[in-house]
Design a protein around this motif. Structure first.
Motif, short mmCIF file in Angstrom:
data_model
loop_
_atom_site.label_atom_id
_atom_site.label_comp_id
_atom_site.label_asym_id
_atom_site.label_seq_id
_atom_site.Cartn_x
_atom_site.Cartn_y
_atom_site.Cartn_z
N ASP A 49 0.87 -1.18 0.00
CA ASP A 49 0.00 0.00 0.00
C ASP A 49 0.90 1.22 0.00
O ASP A 49 1.73 1.38 0.90
N VAL A 64 -11.46 -11.97 -7.11
CA VAL A 64 -11.52 -10.55 -7.44
C VAL A 64 -12.58 -10.37 -8.50
O VAL A 64 -12.45 -10.87 -9.62
N GLN A 66 -14.85 -7.61 -10.52
CA GLN A 66 -15.12 -6.22 -10.89
C GLN A 66 -16.48 -6.05 -11.56
O GLN A 66 -16.88 -4.92 -11.85
N ARG A 72 -15.35 -5.81 -5.77
CA ARG A 72 -14.89 -6.30 -4.46
C ARG A 72 -13.97 -7.50 -4.60
O ARG A 72 -13.95 -8.18 -5.61
N TRP A 73 -13.21 -7.72 -3.53
CA TRP A 73 -12.51 -8.98 -3.32
C TRP A 73 -13.40 -9.83 -2.42
O TRP A 73 -14.01 -9.32 -1.48
N TYR A 101 -13.65 -7.13 0.55
CA TYR A 101 -12.90 -5.88 0.48
C TYR A 101 -13.40 -5.10 -0.72
O TYR A 101 -13.27 -5.54 -1.87
N ASP A 103 -12.69 -2.49 -3.02
CA ASP A 103 -11.44 -1.82 -3.38
C ASP A 103 -11.63 -0.35 -3.73
O ASP A 103 -10.75 0.47 -3.46
N GLN A 104 -12.76 0.02 -4.31
CA GLN A 104 -12.97 1.42 -4.67
C GLN A 104 -13.20 2.30 -3.43
O GLN A 104 -12.79 3.45 -3.39
N LYS A 106 -12.17 1.30 -0.32
CA LYS A 106 -11.17 0.91 0.68
C LYS A 106 -11.85 0.54 1.99
O LYS A 106 -11.50 1.03 3.06
N TRP A 108 -13.17 -2.80 4.32
CA TRP A 108 -13.21 -4.22 4.62
C TRP A 108 -14.48 -4.53 5.40
O TRP A 108 -14.84 -3.79 6.32
#
Length: 213
Positions: A49, A64, A66, A72-73, A101, A103-104, A106, A108
């Motif tokens: 990171d 993963v 999209q 998300r993960w 997670y 990702d866009q 951030k 969890w």
């Protein structure tokens, strides 16, 4: 001459039957409509990171995706996550049954037997935990149990900084050693008392924190 006539007649019948045939096709399936960009099994990897290695992820299955909104993960077979400081020392570990997670955003979202332990000896357990990396906060709206080297608390709402050094538990009760927080010695019996700290409930950062499935 008759064999040649029969051969030509058969050839004409074959060509005409091919011309009358119909092609049966199905709509095209585009991978991005439903298929994950990546699915890995038996994962043990380091994640960086801002150019620094910050996490180690251990998971039986990591997807993963999209195509979902938001992207998300997905760790649907459990997750073990270690967090490192700048010197690559372990600051904390987190484990749970299921994790997402976003990702866009951030963000969890941890579900099912969430367990956290820090280098300071703090232990946290709940059935839910959100980790907002934008606001650097951890929070839960479900029953949470917190144990430190000198006190134990539990309540229905929890919020903390991401290092679990400054936290608030509301609607709670707990216990502590009298010698550290009141009169008496450290060998005195444990004194049970309700926590007087009240916190205004914080709503999840995004709608995805409420419903992810």
């Amino acid at each position: 001459m008759k064999p040649y006539i029969l051969y030509i007649a058969a050839l004409i019948i074959f060509i005409s039957s091919c011309q009358e045939g119909k092609e049966h096709t199905a709509p095209a399936i585009y991978p991005r409509d439903s298929v994950a960009v990546m699915t890995s099994f038996g994962v043990n990897t380091l994640v960086s990171d801002s150019g620094l290695i910050k996490y180690r992820i251990v998971a039986e299955r990591w997807e993963v995706n999209q195509a979902k909104v938001p992207s998300r993960w997905i760790f649907d077979k459990g997750l073990f996550l270690e967090q490192f400081d700048e010197k690559f020392h372990v600051e904390a570990y987190i484990q749970c049954d299921t994790a997402f997670y976003f990702d866009q955003n951030k963000l969890w979202e941890l579900r099912g037997r969430v367990r956290v332990r820090t280098v300071d000896g703090l232990r946290f357990s709940s059935e839910e935990l959100f980790w907002d990396q934008n606001s650097h906060e951890l929070y839960s709206h479900k029953f949470s149990h917190l144990i430190t080297p000198d006190r134990e608390m539990q309540g229905t709402y929890f919020i903390s900084d991401e290092h679990l050094r400054h936290y608030t538990i509301s609607n709670s009760k707990g216990s502590f050693v009298k010698g550290k927080f009141g009169s008496g010695t450290e060998n005195d019996s444990i004194l049970a008392a309700p926590d007087t700290v009240k916190a205004k409930k914080r709503l999840p950062t995004t709608p995805s924190a409420r419903t992810v499935r």
